[in-house]
Design a protein around this motif. Structure first.
Motif, short mmCIF file in Angstrom:
data_model
loop_
_atom_site.label_atom_id
_atom_site.label_comp_id
_atom_site.label_asym_id
_atom_site.label_seq_id
_atom_site.Cartn_x
_atom_site.Cartn_y
_atom_site.Cartn_z
N ALA A 203 0.92 -1.26 -0.12
CA ALA A 203 -0.08 0.03 -0.03
C ALA A 203 0.82 1.47 -0.07
O ALA A 203 0.46 2.18 -0.83
CB ALA A 203 -0.92 0.05 1.44
N THR A 204 1.98 1.26 0.79
CA THR A 204 3.05 2.23 0.77
C THR A 204 3.67 2.47 -0.49
O THR A 204 3.76 3.72 -0.92
CB THR A 204 3.68 2.34 1.94
N GLY A 205 3.79 1.36 -1.05
CA GLY A 205 4.84 1.28 -2.40
C GLY A 205 4.09 1.97 -3.43
O GLY A 205 4.67 2.56 -4.44
N ILE A 206 2.83 1.58 -3.64
CA ILE A 206 1.84 2.14 -4.94
C ILE A 206 1.76 3.54 -4.43
O ILE A 206 1.61 4.24 -5.57
CB ILE A 206 0.64 1.29 -5.03
N LYS A 207 1.71 3.91 -3.47
CA LYS A 207 1.59 5.40 -3.28
C LYS A 207 2.68 5.97 -3.47
O LYS A 207 2.58 7.24 -4.30
CB LYS A 207 1.07 5.74 -1.70
#
Length: 331
Positions: A203-207
């Motif tokens: 979730a953090t990476g795609i942000k």
């Protein structure tokens, strides 16, 4: 006498817990914010809160039920030692500490919760290993004896099942796919290295991907109106559902990076399937379809067409609780 277990999932944002029976029925559940105890700086207070919540939960047990065990899924949890050990998303190295206090790196959670529940077995494992066990007990793994579980939350976790058994390794820390380097010199990871898979696929990476795309491309997107601090990965799915080109490109790139790592993992364990579990996996075909396409391209030819990429079959509402509870039933 009905036997119940408690499943606990400790995430970087929330801790959720619930009373579960052998069929997967959840009798009661509750939660509190792990984020209020950042990096476990006040670990004793966290344990006290968790113990209090567990006691309240037990107050919901039917009169004819007995508590038979507590299962915990947590980042960097060691099944062999019963500890959480240097969790990247719960603990960070402080540069001023040349040799950090060991009490801030190793958390004896099984032993500590055992003091609240004398005589009740408490077991812990990596949250992704718990999800893998949950997939066997309640999900789509069925009779599969070889598969990989990938959990996509704040970070990326993974559980490897081979010959019907979770692979723990000699030190209990096997299966950290999230910290395989997929881009040498790439994004900085909380583990201290650069280019780890979870910095791209989570979730953090795609942000981070979305904001990089917004800086590099001029394509219009509804996501441009959202600040990073107010950003939620679900917004990317909602934008993709409306055909937002930037959101669709973010999912394509995320899938490509995941497939790159999975192609190497498949060559090690030759699984029947890869299951995607967690919040980001709720994007469905926006993630699943490009992962399937890229994985088939990147696999060694002997594996092509033999590895399925499937969504988790654990009911989404209680998935984390059920995964943790399955650790007790598995024993």
């Amino acid at each position: 006498m009905k036997k119940l277990v408690i499943g606990i999932d400790i995430g970087g944002i929330n801790t959720v817990l619930g009373l579960v029976d052998r069929t997967g029925e959840v009798y009661a559940r509750s939660s509190f914010r792990t984020a209020e105890y950042p990096f476990f700086d006040d670990y004793p207070a966290y344990v006290e809160t968790l113990g209090m919540m567990l006691r309240k939960l037990c107050g919901s047990m039917p009169a004819d039920a007995v508590l038979t065990g507590i299962g915990i899924g947590a980042p960097n949890a060691n099944y062999h030692t019963g500890r959480i050990e240097r969790p990247v998303n719960l603990w960070k190295f402080r540069p001023e500490e040349r040799e950090p206090d060991e009490r801030r790196r190793f958390f004896t959670l099984c032993e500590d919760l055992g003091e609240f529940f004398p005589g009740i077995p408490v077991r812990i494992t990596n949250d992704a290993n718990a999800a893998a066990l949950g997939e066997i007990a309640y999900g789509n793994a069925g009779e599969m004896r070889d598969f990989i579980m990938v959990t996509l939350g704040t970070g990326l976790g993974s559980g490897f099942v081979a010959g019907g058994q979770v692979i723990y390794g000699h030190d209990g820390m096997a299966g950290e796919l999230g910290h395989v380097v997929v881009e040498p010199g790439g994004r900085q990871c909380g583990c201290g290295r650069r280019g780890c898979l979870e910095t791209y696929v989570s979730a953090t990476g795609i942000k981070r991907t979305v904001f990089e795309l917004m800086a590099r491309e001029t394509v219009p997107s509804v996501l441009r109106d959202v600040s990073f601090s107010g950003f939620d990965a679900r917004m990317i799915t909602e934008a993709a559902q409306k055909g937002d080109p930037l959101a669709l490109e973010a999912f394509r790139y995320t899938a490509q990076m995941l497939a790159r790592a999975l192609a190497d993992a498949v060559a090690v364990t030759s699984p029947e399937a890869v299951f995607l579990f967690g919040g980001l996996a709720q994007a469905g075909d926006f993630l699943l379809e490009p992962v399937r396409r890229y994985l088939d391209e990147k696999l060694l030819y002997v594996y092509r067409g033999n590895v399925k990429v499937l969504p988790s079959g654990i009911p989404a509402q209680n998935a984390a609780i059920l995964g943790a509870s399955a650790l007790v039933w598995a024993e």
